[in-house]
Design a protein around this motif. Sequence first.
Motif, PDB file in Angstrom:
ATOM      1  N   ALA A   7      37.984  63.498 -15.777  1.00 16.47           N
ATOM      2  CA  ALA A   7      38.112  62.303 -15.476  1.00 16.47           C
ATOM      3  C   ALA A   7      37.778  61.263 -16.647  1.00 16.47           C
ATOM      4  O   ALA A   7      36.586  61.590 -17.254  1.00 16.47           O
ATOM      5  N   ASP A  15      36.660  58.402  -7.260  1.00 16.96           N
ATOM      6  CA  ASP A  15      38.149  58.130  -6.616  1.00 16.96           C
ATOM      7  C   ASP A  15      38.693  59.609  -6.417  1.00 16.96           C
ATOM      8  O   ASP A  15      39.093  59.799  -5.346  1.00 16.96           O
ATOM      9  N   LEU A  16      38.867  60.252  -7.592  1.00 19.48           N
ATOM     10  CA  LEU A  16      39.645  61.702  -7.368  1.00 19.48           C
ATOM     11  C   LEU A  16      38.874  62.695  -6.439  1.00 19.48           C
ATOM     12  O   LEU A  16      39.459  63.407  -5.618  1.00 19.48           O
ATOM     13  N   THR A  19      39.391  61.746  -2.967  1.00 18.35           N
ATOM     14  CA  THR A  19      40.642  62.119  -2.367  1.00 18.35           C
ATOM     15  C   THR A  19      40.807  64.002  -2.196  1.00 18.35           C
ATOM     16  O   THR A  19      41.325  64.300  -1.091  1.00 18.35           O
ATOM     17  N   GLN A  29      31.116  66.324  -8.010  1.00 17.83           N
ATOM     18  CA  GLN A  29      31.498  65.480  -9.381  1.00 17.83           C
ATOM     19  C   GLN A  29      30.433  65.585 -10.371  1.00 17.83           C
ATOM     20  O   GLN A  29      29.179  65.661 -10.009  1.00 17.83           O
ATOM     21  N   VAL A  46      34.927  67.823 -10.430  1.00 17.67           N
ATOM     22  CA  VAL A  46      35.511  66.632 -11.122  1.00 17.67           C
ATOM     23  C   VAL A  46      34.492  66.673 -12.222  1.00 17.67           C
ATOM     24  O   VAL A  46      33.288  66.082 -11.833  1.00 17.67           O
ATOM     25  N   LYS A  81      42.504  63.089 -15.115  1.00 15.53           N
ATOM     26  CA  LYS A  81      42.699  61.923 -14.245  1.00 15.53           C
ATOM     27  C   LYS A  81      42.292  60.801 -15.014  1.00 15.53           C
ATOM     28  O   LYS A  81      41.381  60.676 -15.747  1.00 15.53           O
ATOM     29  N   SER A  84      44.634  54.188 -12.244  1.00 14.41           N
ATOM     30  CA  SER A  84      45.866  53.909 -11.639  1.00 14.41           C
ATOM     31  C   SER A  84      46.612  52.786 -12.214  1.00 14.41           C
ATOM     32  O   SER A  84      47.633  52.447 -11.759  1.00 14.41           O
ATOM     33  N   SER A 222      44.392  59.375  -9.023  1.00 16.25           N
ATOM     34  CA  SER A 222      43.841  60.059  -7.878  1.00 16.25           C
ATOM     35  C   SER A 222      44.877  60.662  -6.821  1.00 16.25           C
ATOM     36  O   SER A 222      44.943  61.369  -6.204  1.00 16.25           O
ATOM     37  N   GLY A 381      39.805  55.017  -2.211  1.00 13.02           N
ATOM     38  CA  GLY A 381      39.580  55.308  -3.416  1.00 13.02           C
ATOM     39  C   GLY A 381      37.900  55.375  -3.993  1.00 13.02           C
ATOM     40  O   GLY A 381      37.684  55.693  -5.007  1.00 13.02           O
TER      41      GLY A 381
END
Length: 418
Positions: A7, A15-16, A19, A29, A46, A81, A84, A222, A381
């Motif tokens: 990311a 956020d990812l 999800t 993370q 992540v 990632k 958005s 995400s 998110g």
Amino acid sequence: MLLGAVADDFTGASDLANTLARGGMRTVQFVGPSQDSAPADCEAGVVALKTRSIEPGEAVRQSLAAARWLLDQGCRQILFKYCSTFDSTPAGNIGPVAEALLDLTGAELAVACPAFAKTGRRLFMGHLFVGDRLLSESGMENHPLTPMTDPDIRRWLRRQTQGEVGLIPLDTVRDGPEAVAAAFESERRAGRRLVVADATSDDDLLALGKALAGHRLITGGSGIALGLPDNFRAQGLLSDRPAELPVPRGPGAVLCGSCSAASRRQVEAYLETVPGLAVEPADLLSGGMSALQAADWVESREGAAPIVYSTADPTVVAAAQASFGRAETAAAVERFFGDLARMLADRGVRRIAVGGGETSGAVVEALGLKSLAIGAEIDPGVPALVAERDGPLGLALKSGNFGGPHFFAKALDAIGSP
């Protein structure tokens, strides 16, 4: 580890991670590529970097290092990632990083899909919308670091890459995963390594996700990950056991360095009931305000969970940038909030809600955190996060445009207890 993600900022990483965790994957993370192996029960990792606004060559170097570490953990699929709202510049990092990851993974093709329907980010005919406005009319055209002046993601991505960029239109996506897979194959034969895919709903993203089951590399927001956990579940690879997280207990504070319209509304709503300290970038650069002064101010109002914010109209930020330089202004704000977060945590603050992607990255780095456990979703998110720093530390890291009007109060309740 089954799925590994790189990311380009910290809020995007959480956020990812949110999800994937909601999809049933045990997710961790990481703050940069770890020097150690991932936990044995980690199904999705992540890696949060801070590469969105740096020089492309350095962004590529850091992203490849993160991806190599993830591949060493056994990842079967890599996801790059980004935001958005496709935050970048015509000479930016998304294209170069995507091409470098294609080379690393040996993938012939990768999707590019920043859509995230629940937050109003939709792609149609390759054009990105925020709510009912084109990206270039959404306020993102005024972003101080990555002004988005063109909603055509194919055209924007083409400026950053070496080859032509393909498109899978919405009609094809609506025809289902088999049609999408056939369209990807057609684009591959045409020699297009990056292919923008339309999506305006979660169903579209789920169809794309199913079609991506065998892809070595995926790129997007995400939302593109919505369907990925089920691909692993169908192979019997997920444990489907949620992680149990400790509950941070102690004082709270809010730090906001985002100047987005959504963040300004959130700050205004929070200030209706809570004391706030406004910090001007010019004061930081001239020495009129320091992190120590702000920490003392917060400590004197400890029970109120106060807010410290450098959230101003874009014209105010532009004036500071004109006087001191864009890079110098951004660095001063990030350094201030990072130092402030570290001082507050050292003084016993156990719950910190942060607004702004760059601000969040500065805070996490200054706190010296290595990994973050993923908790419940606060707003679409944005998950609650728990890190270990002399005991459990609760965090919420919010991208500038994410969250409802009362996000900050909601976040402090979600990340722990007074």
